[in-house]
Design a protein around this motif. Sequence first.
Motif, short mmCIF file in Angstrom:
data_model
loop_
_atom_site.label_atom_id
_atom_site.label_comp_id
_atom_site.label_asym_id
_atom_site.label_seq_id
_atom_site.Cartn_x
_atom_site.Cartn_y
_atom_site.Cartn_z
N VAL A 50 35.34 29.67 44.65
CA VAL A 50 36.55 30.60 44.78
C VAL A 50 37.31 31.03 43.54
O VAL A 50 37.41 31.90 43.04
CB VAL A 50 37.37 30.73 46.22
CG1 VAL A 50 38.57 31.64 46.25
CG2 VAL A 50 36.29 30.64 47.36
N ASN A 51 38.13 29.73 43.49
CA ASN A 51 39.26 29.82 42.45
C ASN A 51 38.45 30.02 40.80
O ASN A 51 38.88 30.73 40.08
CB ASN A 51 39.71 28.40 42.27
CG ASN A 51 40.75 28.51 43.58
OD1 ASN A 51 41.30 29.39 43.98
ND2 ASN A 51 41.38 27.36 43.65
N SER A 52 37.30 29.27 40.52
CA SER A 52 36.63 29.63 39.40
C SER A 52 36.12 31.02 39.31
O SER A 52 36.41 31.44 38.12
CB SER A 52 35.54 28.90 38.97
OG SER A 52 34.34 28.90 39.98
N LEU A 53 35.53 31.71 39.95
CA LEU A 53 35.46 33.13 40.12
C LEU A 53 36.38 33.94 40.11
O LEU A 53 36.29 34.86 39.32
CB LEU A 53 34.49 33.25 41.49
CG LEU A 53 33.20 32.99 41.76
CD1 LEU A 53 32.71 33.27 43.04
CD2 LEU A 53 32.12 33.55 40.42
N TRP A 54 37.62 33.77 40.60
CA TRP A 54 38.80 34.35 40.48
C TRP A 54 39.30 34.60 39.04
O TRP A 54 39.71 35.34 38.59
CB TRP A 54 39.97 33.93 41.44
CG TRP A 54 41.03 34.77 41.26
CD1 TRP A 54 42.37 34.54 40.73
CD2 TRP A 54 41.20 36.04 42.18
NE1 TRP A 54 42.98 35.48 40.70
CE2 TRP A 54 42.76 36.42 41.91
CE3 TRP A 54 40.60 36.62 42.87
CZ2 TRP A 54 43.06 37.48 42.42
CZ3 TRP A 54 41.26 37.68 43.63
CH2 TRP A 54 42.45 38.16 43.05
N PHE A 55 39.36 33.38 38.41
CA PHE A 55 40.11 33.13 37.18
C PHE A 55 38.95 33.62 36.14
O PHE A 55 39.41 33.88 35.12
CB PHE A 55 40.50 31.61 36.86
CG PHE A 55 41.78 31.31 37.73
CD1 PHE A 55 43.04 32.20 37.72
CD2 PHE A 55 41.76 30.50 38.66
CE1 PHE A 55 44.01 32.02 38.32
CE2 PHE A 55 43.01 30.18 39.51
CZ PHE A 55 43.97 30.97 39.37
N GLN A 56 37.77 33.73 36.34
CA GLN A 56 36.86 34.14 35.36
C GLN A 56 36.90 35.72 35.59
O GLN A 56 36.23 36.33 34.79
CB GLN A 56 35.63 33.92 35.79
CG GLN A 56 35.07 32.33 35.43
CD GLN A 56 33.73 31.89 35.85
OE1 GLN A 56 32.91 32.87 36.24
NE2 GLN A 56 33.51 30.64 35.53
#
Length: 107
Positions: A50-56
Motif C-alpha cells: 500500500v505505502n509503496s504504491l501510494w508514494f510512487q
Amino acid sequence: MTQPYQQYPHYGWQPNYGPPPENNLVWAILATVMCCLPLGIVAIVKASQVNSLWFQGFHAEAHRAADEARKWAMWSAIASGILIGLYLVFIVVMFAFVGASFWSLVP
C-alpha cells in the motif's frame, strides 16, 4: 532572440491527495498469527504494497491493495471461525458416539 521560458519539472513534488489509505497491516498480521496462515500471508503481502504504491503515485492501486488486504484478513478470520466451528461439531459428535457406546456396555 531570447529563449522562451522553459519550465522544469518539480521532481518529488506531487499534488496533495491526502494521506495514504490505511494499509491494514496489523489486521493482516493478527489474521496470520491467530487465524488461517495461507490467507494471512496474502493479506500481509497486499498490506505491504500500500505505502509503496501510494508514494510512487499509483493512488488507485494503493486503495485497491488496501481493500484487498482487508478482504484477505477478513477471509482468514472467517475461514478460521468455520474450521473451529467444524472442529467443535466433530468433538460433540465424537463424545455422543463414545457416550452412547459406553452406556450400551454398562449393564
